[in-house]
Design a protein around this motif. Structure first.
Motif, PDB file in Angstrom:
ATOM      1  N   GLY A 186     -15.221  24.544   5.753  1.00 47.69           N
ATOM      2  CA  GLY A 186     -14.409  23.451   6.288  1.00 47.69           C
ATOM      3  C   GLY A 186     -13.659  22.658   5.255  1.00 47.69           C
ATOM      4  N   ALA A 187     -13.860  22.976   3.962  1.00 45.13           N
ATOM      5  CA  ALA A 187     -13.210  22.199   2.898  1.00 45.13           C
ATOM      6  C   ALA A 187     -11.977  22.920   2.381  1.00 45.13           C
ATOM      7  N   GLU A 188     -11.113  22.171   1.693  1.00 46.09           N
ATOM      8  CA  GLU A 188     -10.091  22.768   0.849  1.00 46.09           C
ATOM      9  C   GLU A 188     -10.366  22.290  -0.569  1.00 46.09           C
ATOM     10  N   LEU A 189      -9.750  22.970  -1.536  1.00 54.20           N
ATOM     11  CA  LEU A 189      -9.987  22.598  -2.925  1.00 54.20           C
ATOM     12  C   LEU A 189      -8.739  21.957  -3.523  1.00 54.20           C
ATOM     13  N   CYS A 190      -8.932  20.765  -4.106  1.00 51.08           N
ATOM     14  CA  CYS A 190      -7.834  20.056  -4.761  1.00 51.08           C
ATOM     15  C   CYS A 190      -8.212  19.779  -6.210  1.00 51.08           C
ATOM     16  N   GLY A 191      -7.544  18.804  -6.859  1.00 51.28           N
ATOM     17  CA  GLY A 191      -7.543  18.784  -8.298  1.00 51.28           C
ATOM     18  C   GLY A 191      -6.528  19.867  -8.619  1.00 51.28           C
ATOM     19  N   PRO A 192      -6.854  20.826  -9.382  1.00 54.02           N
ATOM     20  CA  PRO A 192      -7.814  20.835 -10.484  1.00 54.02           C
ATOM     21  C   PRO A 192      -7.205  20.109 -11.683  1.00 54.02           C
ATOM     22  N   TYR A 193      -8.055  19.671 -12.603  1.00 55.18           N
ATOM     23  CA  TYR A 193      -7.539  18.979 -13.796  1.00 55.18           C
ATOM     24  C   TYR A 193      -8.473  19.232 -14.968  1.00 55.18           C
ATOM     25  N   PHE A 194      -7.913  19.635 -16.093  1.00 49.66           N
ATOM     26  CA  PHE A 194      -8.698  19.900 -17.298  1.00 49.66           C
ATOM     27  C   PHE A 194      -8.558  18.735 -18.275  1.00 49.66           C
ATOM     28  N   THR A 195      -9.672  18.401 -18.938  1.00 50.12           N
ATOM     29  CA  THR A 195      -9.560  17.448 -20.046  1.00 50.12           C
ATOM     30  C   THR A 195      -8.800  18.137 -21.184  1.00 50.12           C
ATOM     31  N   PRO A 196      -8.191  17.340 -22.074  1.00 53.68           N
ATOM     32  CA  PRO A 196      -7.387  17.946 -23.135  1.00 53.68           C
ATOM     33  C   PRO A 196      -8.177  18.932 -23.999  1.00 53.68           C
ATOM     34  N   ASP A 197      -9.484  18.716 -24.159  1.00 50.39           N
ATOM     35  CA  ASP A 197     -10.265  19.649 -24.975  1.00 50.39           C
ATOM     36  C   ASP A 197     -10.678  20.897 -24.190  1.00 50.39           C
ATOM     37  N   GLN A 198     -10.303  20.934 -22.923  1.00 45.95           N
ATOM     38  CA  GLN A 198     -10.562  22.083 -22.046  1.00 45.95           C
ATOM     39  C   GLN A 198     -12.050  22.360 -21.839  1.00 45.95           C
ATOM     40  N   GLU A 199     -12.871  21.372 -22.132  1.00 40.84           N
ATOM     41  CA  GLU A 199     -14.311  21.572 -21.949  1.00 40.84           C
ATOM     42  C   GLU A 199     -14.799  21.047 -20.603  1.00 40.84           C
ATOM     43  N   THR A 200     -13.942  20.316 -19.918  1.00 39.33           N
ATOM     44  CA  THR A 200     -14.312  19.770 -18.615  1.00 39.33           C
ATOM     45  C   THR A 200     -13.198  20.059 -17.619  1.00 39.33           C
ATOM     46  N   LEU A 201     -13.613  20.466 -16.447  1.00 37.23           N
ATOM     47  CA  LEU A 201     -12.678  20.724 -15.351  1.00 37.23           C
ATOM     48  C   LEU A 201     -13.091  19.855 -14.167  1.00 37.23           C
ATOM     49  N   PHE A 202     -12.163  19.051 -13.682  1.00 38.64           N
ATOM     50  CA  PHE A 202     -12.431  18.241 -12.497  1.00 38.64           C
ATOM     51  C   PHE A 202     -11.864  18.951 -11.272  1.00 38.64           C
ATOM     52  N   LEU A 203     -12.663  18.989 -10.223  1.00 36.96           N
ATOM     53  CA  LEU A 203     -12.249  19.601  -8.967  1.00 36.96           C
ATOM     54  C   LEU A 203     -12.507  18.619  -7.836  1.00 36.96           C
ATOM     55  N   ALA A 204     -11.641  18.624  -6.846  1.00 37.99           N
ATOM     56  CA  ALA A 204     -11.818  17.736  -5.697  1.00 37.99           C
ATOM     57  C   ALA A 204     -12.075  18.585  -4.459  1.00 37.99           C
ATOM     58  N   VAL A 205     -13.249  18.430  -3.902  1.00 39.52           N
ATOM     59  CA  VAL A 205     -13.590  19.144  -2.669  1.00 39.52           C
ATOM     60  C   VAL A 205     -13.262  18.212  -1.504  1.00 39.52           C
ATOM     61  N   GLN A 206     -12.242  18.604  -0.758  1.00 44.62           N
ATOM     62  CA  GLN A 206     -11.709  17.730   0.282  1.00 44.62           C
ATOM     63  C   GLN A 206     -12.148  18.199   1.668  1.00 44.62           C
ATOM     64  N   HIS A 207     -12.373  17.259   2.542  1.00 35.31           N
ATOM     65  CA  HIS A 207     -12.764  17.447   3.951  1.00 35.31           C
ATOM     66  C   HIS A 207     -13.774  18.567   4.213  1.00 35.31           C
ATOM     67  N   GLY A 258       0.734  -1.244   0.000  1.00 38.58           N
ATOM     68  CA  GLY A 258       0.000   0.000   0.000  1.00 38.58           C
ATOM     69  C   GLY A 258       0.767   1.300   0.000  1.00 38.58           C
ATOM     70  N   THR A 259      -0.027   2.349   0.018  1.00 41.82           N
ATOM     71  CA  THR A 259       0.479   3.718  -0.059  1.00 41.82           C
ATOM     72  C   THR A 259      -0.396   4.567   0.850  1.00 41.82           C
ATOM     73  N   ILE A 260       0.196   5.619   1.428  1.00 41.60           N
ATOM     74  CA  ILE A 260      -0.563   6.437   2.385  1.00 41.60           C
ATOM     75  C   ILE A 260      -0.358   7.920   2.131  1.00 41.60           C
ATOM     76  N   ASN A 261      -1.366   8.671   2.564  1.00 42.29           N
ATOM     77  CA  ASN A 261      -1.344  10.130   2.510  1.00 42.29           C
ATOM     78  C   ASN A 261      -0.971  10.632   1.125  1.00 42.29           C
ATOM     79  N   ASN A 262      -1.697  10.108   0.147  1.00 41.70           N
ATOM     80  CA  ASN A 262      -1.444  10.491  -1.241  1.00 41.70           C
ATOM     81  C   ASN A 262      -2.087  11.828  -1.514  1.00 41.70           C
ATOM     82  N   CYS A 263      -1.263  12.820  -1.650  1.00 40.16           N
ATOM     83  CA  CYS A 263      -1.742  14.191  -1.788  1.00 40.16           C
ATOM     84  C   CYS A 263      -1.966  14.485  -3.265  1.00 40.16           C
ATOM     85  N   ALA A 264      -1.073  15.259  -3.879  1.00 41.02           N
ATOM     86  CA  ALA A 264      -1.225  15.467  -5.312  1.00 41.02           C
ATOM     87  C   ALA A 264      -0.463  14.365  -6.050  1.00 41.02           C
ATOM     88  N   GLY A 265      -0.239  14.553  -7.315  1.00 41.37           N
ATOM     89  CA  GLY A 265       0.409  13.522  -8.115  1.00 41.37           C
ATOM     90  C   GLY A 265       0.642  14.028  -9.508  1.00 41.37           C
TER      91      GLY A 265
END
Ligand code: FEO
Ligand code: CA
Length: 672
Positions: A600-621, A251-258
């Protein structure tokens, strides 16, 4: 500071705050300059404190465009075409007008056809292993077809917030010791790690999970077998009673960004691994007694054992009294092939062992692969790895590239230059006389090696993003700056809000020993001159931010930055969010607020699809960080009484960290 004193003195209420407060690991005593020292010396401390940098210094730092007036700056057209949202904080998220922000994946969502439904009152480790994990952080997307409407989403699950996950635990007095039973500990473990899931865009233009996809996979510290590559693989310091060869780890632990590599694999950075190790040997003050540990100096430098999780009570490998080498098997960058759910992830020791925030890469002009990574701790360093081999286009061969290469660490000079100092056994001080007997020692103790080389201690390096001939370095904050860095005219330590540094590599070559550096943004409220205004063009009312953390470059080359202020949001009055940051032209250094998170949250991600039409965001804690400061709530969240029940808002359903998908209404590229 002992964990008990951290908890008591800081009135910590949850894991996020605990990690923050514990961040004063003893460090190299000699220490070069902090980045603040360098800035102060370059521009003159007195000028900075007067809030009026000399024109020559300002011009030297920012170029003449920095002198543009606020009015001109506001009137100019930036490169981000969206209407800024208002800063502030409440129980839900907000996105710019004309965009949809939909929940794609929630903690506990079944990701396999046969997986049990989320049942927070009766959660089990077995169920959790078939469901989306907790605290989504990094998000990466690998398209599965030319159209880009199918793909595999790779998501890190950084840590757990037991007080809002499990009923009956109440306030923090049981954290970090929430893993009171083996059952609870294993649910926590199952909620860590990562998820790889297929998603597809429907005819309505909305993305959805493909629950029965063969790509879907959970990775966890409970049961995912991994191997080691690179100079430390098989070394004595990686050997344990269950792995006498020192070649495999669970396993792996405390995987933050990547990061997603150029060959389409998923890199998971192991960040605050120290917090998961346990000892039963504590002194009267609650500090670990390491006298009998042969690797005590290394453990101290890495903050092991942090003791934030009591997994070591139930799984001996997390107890350093039983398995001291297990700590050397975490703090690496893990590579996962998301196209093969049966593949064995690899921990690449050539990239060094430290609190890796992320692992973003770029292919250099000569075909070598360069990975940048920050060590997220106060006064720690910025690193770079350059592969020995060159990218070939053959995926199996390219997956060997991170196994061999040169790791180096940054020294920021006063004259705007930077030197990359190689961490190579036998060179300079990295010799047996100084405790390094091999390259394995150098990478296992990368922090100690970087100390010896005189790297520049930074204000908590978070994400580091290469793009073209630039590299953007997020420095989130550093509340432990020495008293000389503070002043009555600027009562807040100047590093409470962080800054962003831009590196420029010579001739676009990421494999040279030097680069130039410049501050792109000194974060904070620009109306407070000592904090913000003099560091960049004035920005809009809601556009300034604090504590840059994760970042992304979109297909148009624009920089987007998400924030993690922790409890610091109470200082700014703004929830964490996503900002478009100008890197060129008149508005360079200014920013606009596109999205913000619930309390109470922080914002992670962000990640754009190659066509830049979609943005993924991770709302953490959601509902955990600093809810005591939330107007009308003023207490720490618990499972029974959270500050928000985002995103479901149903009685009895706890707040759920979630990945969101942002699209433009009617379609089209984001912010264009
Ligand atoms: Fe997991 Fe440094 O943020
Ligand atoms: Ca982060």
């Amino acid at each position: 500071m002992s964990r008990d004193r951290v908890i008591n003195e800081a009135e910590i209420c949850n894991k996020a705050e605990a990690f923050e407060a514990y961040d004063d690991i003893p460090k190299n005593p000699h220490l070069g300059d902090t980045i603040g020292d360098v800035i102060n010396r370059r521009y003159g401390r007195r000028d900075v404190l007067r809030g009026a940098l000399a024109v020559s210094a300002t011009t030297a730092l920012f170029g003449a465009t920095a002198l543009t007036s606020a009015q001109q700056a506001q009137a100019a057209t930036g490169s981000f075409a969206f209407s800024e949202i208002e800063g502030g904080i409440d129980q839900t998220h907000h996105v710019a007008e004309g965009y949809d922000a939909d929940i794609l994946l929630r903690w506990g969502e079944p990701i396999f056809a046969e997986a049990p439904d989320f049942d927070p009152m009766n959660q089990t480790a077995e169920a959790q292993l078939q469901q989306f994990g907790y605290n989504n952080d990094y998000v990466g997307f690998v398209p599965l077809n030319e159209a880009g409407d199918r793909g595999v989403l790779c998501v890190n699950h950084e840590y757990t917030n037991e007080e809002v996950m499990f009923p009956g635990l109440g306030r923090h007095d049981k954290v970090p010791f929430a893993s009171t039973t083996r059952e609870l500990a294993e649910i926590e473990m199952a909620a860590h790690g990562g998820s790889v899931v297929e998603i597809a865009k429907g005819s309505d233009g909305k993305w959805a999970l493909v629950k029965d996809s063969a790509f879907n996979r959970r990775i966890s510290p409970l049961n995912t077998q991994m191997t080691f590559s690179g100079p430390a693989a098989g070394h004595d310091r990686l050997k344990t009673s269950t792995d006498p060869a020192g070649l495999s780890v669970i396993g792996t632990i405390n995987n933050c960004a990547g990061g997603i590599t150029p060959w389409g694999t998923y890199l998971m950075a192991e960040e605050n691994f120290h917090g998961y190790f346990w000892t039963d040997k504590l002194d009267a003050e609650g500090d670990p007694i390491l006298d009998e540990q042969t690797q005590a100096a290394s453990m101290k430098r890495y903050g092991v054992p942090g003791g934030w999780y009591a997994w070591g009570k139930h799984h001996e490998r997390f107890n350093i009294d039983k398995e001291p080498n297990e700590t050397n098997r975490f703090g690496w960058v893990v590579e996962v092939d998301p196209m093969d759910p049966n593949s064995t992830p690899v921990k690449h020791t050539a990239l060094g062992r430290f609190r890796h925030e992320g692992a973003e890469s770029i292919v250099n002009g000569d075909g070598r692969v360069v990975v940048y990574s920050g060590d997220d701790a106060r006064f720690d360093y910025l690193y770079r790895f350059v592969s020995s081999g060159r990218i070939s286009g053959d995926k199996a061969a390219d997956m060997q590239l991170l196994s061999e290469g040169e790791l180096s660490v940054a020294r920021f000079n006063d004259d705007s230059t930077l030197d990359w100092l190689p961490l190579v056994f036998g060179q300079g001080p990295l010799t047996p006389e100084n405790g390094f007997d091999s390259q394995a020692d150098v990478v296992i103790d990368a922090r100690l090696a970087a100390d010896a080389l005189g790297a520049t201690p930074m204000d908590r390096p978070e994400d580091v993003q290469p793009a073209g001939d630039k590299v953007y370095v997020m420095l989130t904050n550093n509340s432990k700056r020495k008293p000389g860095d503070e002043d009555a005219a600027n009562p807040r330590p100047e590093n409470l809000f962080g800054h962003i540094i831009e590196l420029t590599v010579p001739d676009g070559d990421h494999d040279t020993s030097t680069a130039r550096w410049e501050i792109l943004v000194k974060c904070g409220d620009p109306s407070v001159s000592e904090v913000g205004a003099q560091w960049g063009p004035a920005t809009s009312e809601h556009g300034w931010f604090a504590s840059p953390d994760n970042c992304a470059i979109d297909a148009d080359g624009r920089l987007w930055v998400s924030t993690d202020q922790g409890r610091g949001w109470a200082r700014t009055g703004k929830a964490d969010g996503l900002y478009g940051v100008e890197t060129d032209g008149e508005l360079r250094g200014s920013s606009k607020l596109f999205f913000r998170v619930p309390v109470g949250a922080e914002l992670c991600g962000p990640y754009f699809t190659p066509d830049q039409e979609t943005l993924f965001l991770a709302v953490q804690h959601p509902a955990t960080d600093g809810t005591r400061d939330f107007p009308g709530f003023e207490r720490a969240s618990t499972f029974e009484d959270p500050a928000t029940r985002w995103p479901d808002f149903q009685d009895g359903v706890p707040p759920r960290p979630s990945v969101m998908v942002v699209t433009k209404q009617g379609g089209g590229k984001i912010a264009v």
